[in-house]
Design a protein around this motif. Structure first.
Motif, short mmCIF file in Angstrom:
data_model
loop_
_atom_site.label_atom_id
_atom_site.label_comp_id
_atom_site.label_asym_id
_atom_site.label_seq_id
_atom_site.Cartn_x
_atom_site.Cartn_y
_atom_site.Cartn_z
N HIS A 138 -0.52 1.62 -12.90
CA HIS A 138 -0.10 0.75 -11.81
C HIS A 138 -1.23 0.54 -10.81
O HIS A 138 -2.20 1.29 -10.77
CB HIS A 138 1.14 1.31 -11.10
N LEU A 139 -1.08 -0.51 -10.03
CA LEU A 139 -1.99 -0.82 -8.93
C LEU A 139 -1.41 -0.23 -7.65
O LEU A 139 -0.20 -0.26 -7.45
CB LEU A 139 -2.13 -2.34 -8.79
N THR A 140 -2.29 0.34 -6.82
CA THR A 140 -1.85 0.98 -5.59
C THR A 140 -2.44 0.27 -4.37
O THR A 140 -3.64 -0.03 -4.33
CB THR A 140 -2.24 2.47 -5.56
N LEU A 141 -1.58 0.03 -3.38
CA LEU A 141 -1.97 -0.57 -2.12
C LEU A 141 -1.60 0.41 -1.01
O LEU A 141 -0.46 0.87 -0.94
CB LEU A 141 -1.22 -1.90 -1.93
N TRP A 142 -2.57 0.75 -0.17
CA TRP A 142 -2.32 1.64 0.96
C TRP A 142 -2.29 0.82 2.25
O TRP A 142 -3.26 0.13 2.58
CB TRP A 142 -3.38 2.73 1.05
N HIS A 143 -1.16 0.90 2.96
CA HIS A 143 -1.00 0.22 4.24
C HIS A 143 -1.41 1.20 5.34
O HIS A 143 -0.70 2.18 5.60
CB HIS A 143 0.45 -0.24 4.42
N LEU A 144 -2.52 0.93 5.96
CA LEU A 144 -3.08 1.87 6.94
C LEU A 144 -2.12 2.15 8.08
O LEU A 144 -1.89 3.31 8.45
CB LEU A 144 -4.40 1.30 7.49
N GLU A 145 -1.56 1.12 8.66
CA GLU A 145 -0.79 1.29 9.89
C GLU A 145 0.50 2.10 9.68
O GLU A 145 0.94 2.80 10.59
CB GLU A 145 -0.45 -0.09 10.48
N THR A 146 1.08 2.04 8.51
CA THR A 146 2.31 2.79 8.24
C THR A 146 2.06 4.02 7.37
O THR A 146 2.99 4.80 7.14
CB THR A 146 3.35 1.90 7.55
N ASN A 147 0.84 4.15 6.85
CA ASN A 147 0.49 5.22 5.92
C ASN A 147 1.40 5.20 4.68
O ASN A 147 1.73 6.24 4.11
CB ASN A 147 0.55 6.59 6.58
N GLU A 148 1.79 4.01 4.28
CA GLU A 148 2.66 3.83 3.11
C GLU A 148 1.83 3.38 1.91
O GLU A 148 0.90 2.58 2.06
CB GLU A 148 3.73 2.78 3.42
N LYS A 149 2.18 3.88 0.74
CA LYS A 149 1.56 3.41 -0.49
C LYS A 149 2.57 2.59 -1.29
O LYS A 149 3.69 3.04 -1.55
CB LYS A 149 1.04 4.59 -1.32
N ILE A 150 2.15 1.39 -1.63
CA ILE A 150 2.97 0.46 -2.41
C ILE A 150 2.38 0.39 -3.80
O ILE A 150 1.14 0.36 -3.96
CB ILE A 150 3.01 -0.92 -1.75
N GLN A 151 3.22 0.33 -4.82
CA GLN A 151 2.72 0.31 -6.20
C GLN A 151 3.29 -0.88 -6.96
O GLN A 151 4.41 -1.34 -6.69
CB GLN A 151 3.09 1.60 -6.92
N GLN A 152 2.48 -1.35 -7.90
CA GLN A 152 2.90 -2.42 -8.80
C GLN A 152 2.52 -2.00 -10.21
O GLN A 152 1.35 -1.83 -10.53
CB GLN A 152 2.23 -3.75 -8.46
N HIS A 153 3.52 -1.83 -11.07
CA HIS A 153 3.24 -1.42 -12.44
C HIS A 153 2.57 -2.55 -13.22
O HIS A 153 2.76 -3.74 -12.93
CB HIS A 153 4.54 -1.01 -13.13
N LYS A 154 1.79 -2.17 -14.18
CA LYS A 154 1.12 -3.11 -15.07
C LYS A 154 2.14 -3.98 -15.76
O LYS A 154 3.14 -3.49 -16.30
CB LYS A 154 0.28 -2.35 -16.10
N ILE A 155 1.90 -5.30 -15.75
CA ILE A 155 2.77 -6.23 -16.45
C ILE A 155 2.43 -6.21 -17.93
O ILE A 155 1.27 -6.37 -18.32
CB ILE A 155 2.59 -7.66 -15.90
N LYS A 156 3.42 -5.98 -18.75
CA LYS A 156 3.20 -5.93 -20.20
C LYS A 156 2.94 -7.33 -20.72
O LYS A 156 3.67 -8.26 -20.41
CB LYS A 156 4.40 -5.31 -20.90
N SER A 157 1.88 -7.45 -21.52
CA SER A 157 1.53 -8.75 -22.08
C SER A 157 2.23 -8.97 -23.41
O SER A 157 2.74 -8.03 -24.02
CB SER A 157 0.02 -8.86 -22.26
#
Length: 272
Positions: free
Chosen positions: A253-272
């Motif tokens: 998965h891809l990980t996005l860190w939101h600095l202001e909330t200290n939250e990590k958001i994830q997006q799983h790999k899309i199956k082709s």
């Protein structure tokens, strides 16, 4: 303004768009910080570069080893690996513009208001902030030279520049900086770089230590943001560390860190 830090994209453009939609990313007021390895392995390297370039000042980029490798491919220093899925990018009409944009991107970004430093692979524990900025800037200047392919890119591929030497000059010094900031994972006891082991920490040889477990002045004063090491899956068990490579291009998965909330958001790999 929100600051979002994203791990290694590696051409996973569809996943990047989905994860940014999850946070309603708005480049008119938000910033996207990308730890490097923008291209290769995923199907959307061309679209990824075009999008990040279009963000202009709203995108803060550090170059990774795959991004530097793209410069080598463009300069005919290396041959494309079909597994990198770069054929579309390398044949694109706007490739020269994209290459020029990549050459302007640094090896390190800082956010002084929050004491954050971002690089692709990490920060050598021997370096303080002044040394880091000086060495990274020297590489950036070399990338801006007209002869950058022959003078730097063609000569950067070596495992010999593995130990920091403050007395070194010229190419050896540039090589060490590139190796440390874009390839580093494990270090030997003397602080020299190991280029072979990519294993999770629990499987490492006893003579090796993760770079982030060494004592470092910057660990105490800054939050260090990095990618490059998918085997960690974001787990470092260190304060003031954000490891963001979670292997999207390998089916994770891809990980996005939101600095202001200290939250990590994830997006799983899309199956082709």
């Amino acid at each position: 303004m929100a600051h979002y830090f994203v791990g290694d994209i590696q051409g996973c453009f569809e996943e990047l768009q989905l994860i940014l939609a999850k946070v309603d990313f708005n480049p008119s007021k938000d910033e996207l910080w990308a730890v490097g390895d923008l291209v290769a392995r995923g199907n959307g390297s061309l679209q990824t570069l075009r999008y990040l370039k279009s963000l202009e000042a709203s995108a803060k980029i550090t170059l990774g080893n795959h991004d530097l490798h793209l410069l080598a491919l463009n300069g005919n220093i290396k041959r494309p690996n079909p597994k990198d899925k770069l054929a579309e990018l390398l044949s694109a009409d706007d490739l020269p513009d994209l290459i020029a944009w990549i050459r302007k991107q640094p090896l390190v970004q800082t956010l002084p208001s929050h004491n954050i430093i971002m690089s692709h692979a990490g920060i050598p524990p021997q370096w303080d902030l002044a040394t880091l900025l000086t060495e990274a800037n020297a590489v950036s200047q070399a990338l801006q030279q007209d002869d950058y392919i022959d003078s730097l890119i063609a000569k950067m591929y070596t495992d010999q520049a593995d130990l920091w030497d403050s007395a070194a000059t010229g190419l050896p010094r540039l090589r060490y900086c590139i190796n440390a900031l874009t390839r580093m994972r494990y270090l030997f006891a003397d602080g020299s770089l190991d280029f072979k082991c990519k294993s999770p920490i629990q499987d490492k040889p006893p003579q090796l230590t993760p770079w982030f477990e060494f004592n470092s002045p910057l660990k105490q004063s800054h939050t260090l943001v990095f990618g490059h090491w998918a085997a960690l899956m974001g787990v470092v068990n260190q304060p003031n560390m954000q490891a963001l490579d979670t292997g999207c291009c390998w089916g994770e998965h891809l990980t996005l860190w939101h600095l202001e909330t200290n939250e990590k958001i994830q997006q799983h790999k899309i199956k082709s």
